[in-house]
Design an enzyme around this catalytic site. Structure first.
Site, PDB file in Angstrom:
ATOM      1  N   ASP A 162     -62.880 113.027 -60.533  1.00  0.00           N
ATOM      2  CA  ASP A 162     -62.502 112.986 -61.948  1.00  0.00           C
ATOM      3  C   ASP A 162     -63.202 114.135 -62.694  1.00  0.00           C
ATOM      4  OD1 ASP A 162     -61.326 111.857 -64.220  1.00  0.00           O
ATOM      5  OD2 ASP A 162     -63.043 110.540 -64.630  1.00  0.00           O
ATOM      6  N   HIS A 196     -61.927 109.944 -74.745  1.00  0.00           N
ATOM      7  CA  HIS A 196     -62.784 109.120 -73.884  1.00  0.00           C
ATOM      8  C   HIS A 196     -63.700 108.216 -74.698  1.00  0.00           C
ATOM      9  CE1 HIS A 196     -61.719 112.464 -71.098  1.00  0.00           C
ATOM     10  NE2 HIS A 196     -61.583 111.452 -70.269  1.00  0.00           N
ATOM     11  N   ILE A 205     -58.996 104.598 -66.488  1.00  0.00           N
ATOM     12  CA  ILE A 205     -59.719 103.537 -67.201  1.00  0.00           C
ATOM     13  C   ILE A 205     -61.157 103.445 -66.701  1.00  0.00           C
ATOM     14  CG2 ILE A 205     -59.819 101.045 -67.640  1.00  0.00           C
ATOM     15  CD1 ILE A 205     -56.723 101.043 -67.300  1.00  0.00           C
TER      16      ILE A 205
END
Ligand code: G3H
Ligand code: 13P
Ligand code: ZN
Length: 309
Positions: free
Chosen positions: A82, A180, A255
């Protein structure tokens, strides 16, 4: 069972209007809670690791824990980096067994983002690894990538088309109003669906990725606060907006914050209600169950991904 790429599942997701949940992992209990939920829901799954997670757990542990989860459940899993911020971190992850990496060049000018993304694609593809890139800037903090909320810019649809054609990237993270963390909107939540539809129309076969997709459900914030937390004014993306986005090319939904909140709420409650308990397995056990429940809820009620494996 194997570590797999997202190529086949994203094709299916594009055709059948669902999204694969990409959940951030940092330790064993988080991984176990997520994979147990995916198994029960018979859902496809992406486990993603940030630079911060690699630093916290040490890279080797996370890869081995994901391999153990695969062995234990018999699930096929995508192991994804990520917000990789350099070619080097992407290469390191590709070389250590990841099947998917994100190169996040969103802080760079268009041409530099293209050059960096293309470099990662050229290294990843011959090795059977898929690549996600990001175009447009999310407001907030992405690992070390700080973006001034005022300078946040949404993804330009024409640029998205050119970016995908010139880089050969497998999926594209876009900016349409999410950010975020737990504080996403100061006023009413809103996403730019017209922009999303335009992007999807121009690149209909490119799987799109939505970062910053936590809903920040009030019941979990309230529970944290009831048991000693101080989390005022948190606001996330309403679940119906995420469901809607899966109709216009969003195939991967990231998520993390919702898992953190669910976990923390239950740990706080457990420790307040059991003040004489000090066995970590007790409170990490309730944390693991909280993760499983949250991930089941997302897969079933938000991502439409039950039985899509
Ligand atoms: O996009 C950021 C993810 O929520 C990961 O957060 O960098 O604190 O691990 P982290
Ligand atoms: P949230 O903070 O909304 O959970 O987003 C996580 C994310 O986008 C990870 O890349
Ligand atoms: Zn993100």
């Amino acid at each position: 069972m194997a570590l797999i790429t997202t190529t086949d599942i994203f094709k299916k997701a594009l055709n059948e209007d669902f999204a694969v949940g990409a959940f951030n992992v940092n330790n064993m209990e988080i991984i176990q809670g997520i994979v147990d939920a995916a198994k029960k829901q018979n859902a496809p799954l992406i486990l993603q690791v940030s630079a911060g997670a690699r630093k916290y757990a040490k890279p080797a542990y996370l890869v081995k824990l994901v391999e153990a989860a695969m062995e234990d459940t018999g699930l096929d899993i995508t192991l994804h980096l990520d917000h990789g911020e350099s070619f080097e971190i992407c290469k390191e992850c590709i070389d250590s067994g990841f099947t998917s990496v994100m190169i996040d060049g969103s802080k760079y000018p268009f041409e530099e983002n293209i050059a960096l993304t293309k470099k990662v694609v050229d290294y990843a593809h011959p090795r059977g690894v898929v690549v996600e890139a990001e175009l447009g800037k999310l407001a907030g903090v992405e690992d070390n990538i700080k973006v001034d909320a005022k300078a946040a810019t949404y993804t330009d649809p024409q640029e998205a088309k050119e970016f995908v054609e010139r880089t050969g990237v497998d999926s594209l993270a876009i900016a349409i109003g999410t950010s975020h963390g737990a504080y996403k909107f100061s006023g009413e939540p809103s996403l730019d669906f017209e922009r999303l539809k335009e992007i999807h129309k121009l690149i209909p076969n490119t799987p799109l990725v939505l970062h910053g997709s936590s809903t920040v459900l009030p019941e979990f914030v309230d529970k944290c606060n009831e048991y000693g937390g101080k989390i005022p004014g948190a606001k996330g993306v309403p679940e119906e907006m995420i469901r809607e986005a899966t109709k216009y090319g969003i195939c991967k939904v990231n998520i993390d914050t919702d898992l953190r909140l669910a976990m923390t709420a239950e740990v706080r409650k457990y420790l307040v209600e059991n003040p004489s308990e000090f066995d970590p397995r007790k409170y990490l056990g309730v944390a693991r169950t909280a993760i499983e429940d949250m991930v089941s809820h997302k897969i079933k009620n938000v991502l439409n991904a039950s039985d899509k494996k």
